[in-house]
Design a protein around this motif. Sequence first.
Motif: not given
Length: 331
Positions: A1-14, A266-280
């Motif tokens: 699974x790519x970063x972008x795929x996981x990012x979209x799945x996480x975004x939708x689920x949250x 929510x702390x865990x979800x926030x940390x994970x989202x900050x990680x995968x949403x980093x454009x780098x």
Amino acid sequence: MSVNEFKQQLFDAVLELLWRQWSQLGISGQISTDGTSYVLDPEVLLIFSTRFGRYDQRLYDLILDWLRLNGSAINIQRLKTLAGNCRFKDLPSLGYLAAQMQLADGNRWKKPATDFLPAPVETPVPMFLSPGNGRTNFIRRQDELAAQYGFLRDAYVPSGKVTPYPVDDVPALLLRTRGLFGVSARAETILILLDKGICRIQDIADRTGFAWKSIQDVLTEMIAAGFVAARSGEKRGKYYLLKAPEKVKALLNIENCRFPDWKNLFDALGILWETVSNPRLAALSEATFRSELERVFEESVGNALLCAKFKELQCPDAESLRTLPELLRRI
């Protein structure tokens, strides 16, 4: 699974999780809970929504609608304390919501509206975002109150599409209990004792954000009234339990009380989202993405998920985080 795929799945689920929880508390929306029924934490939910809700203007404004109708059940002091402790938050956004509530509800919300007012900025930023880190820029009529908090947005207009929180449903049990016992530490103390069975003062203080002394005072009063018993522990001080938990459940019209630690989730979800949403991260390899997941799991996310104590969210290692978006749909 790519970063972008996981990012979209996480975004939708949250985002679905936020819609589901707020719908269970009275906003208009489609929900699917798969039969789970946890007691929700309105202050923690509100704090997380002040940031993640900026990805969905409809949800954000419905939350403000909900506050205008149900805000008297929010514990302002607890909200302020938790806002300082939660990892994923947006204090100017919370200040804007509080300022809107001050206009509608008088001085009860004045303190957070003032405390979370940021220093003046020369160029306000768009309040609402896209998950791709873009910003929405089209403004018909600027909300002047939002500008004071550094945001550009259309003027807020109440929709009227919310209802009072449901009085017969488990998710709103904390709000219902406050209606019975008052907006104080007493409601959270009772629910945690129902959920855990037996615990220490510090356990309750850590979970709720209330001061140790506040919890001690509540328990002392409940012991004097004959509702709570204290047991001496060998090494860690006194433990407390309800004397007749079944009678309390009958009073609240519930069979079970499952009140997990939403702050840790929510702390865990926030940390994970900050990680995968980093454009780098999107430009890096699959191996690097895996390495980043391992890092955040070991540093914080793994422990936060463990402490949240959701049986549906079993993530024993970093690799299992890839299943988290699907697991979130079970709560």
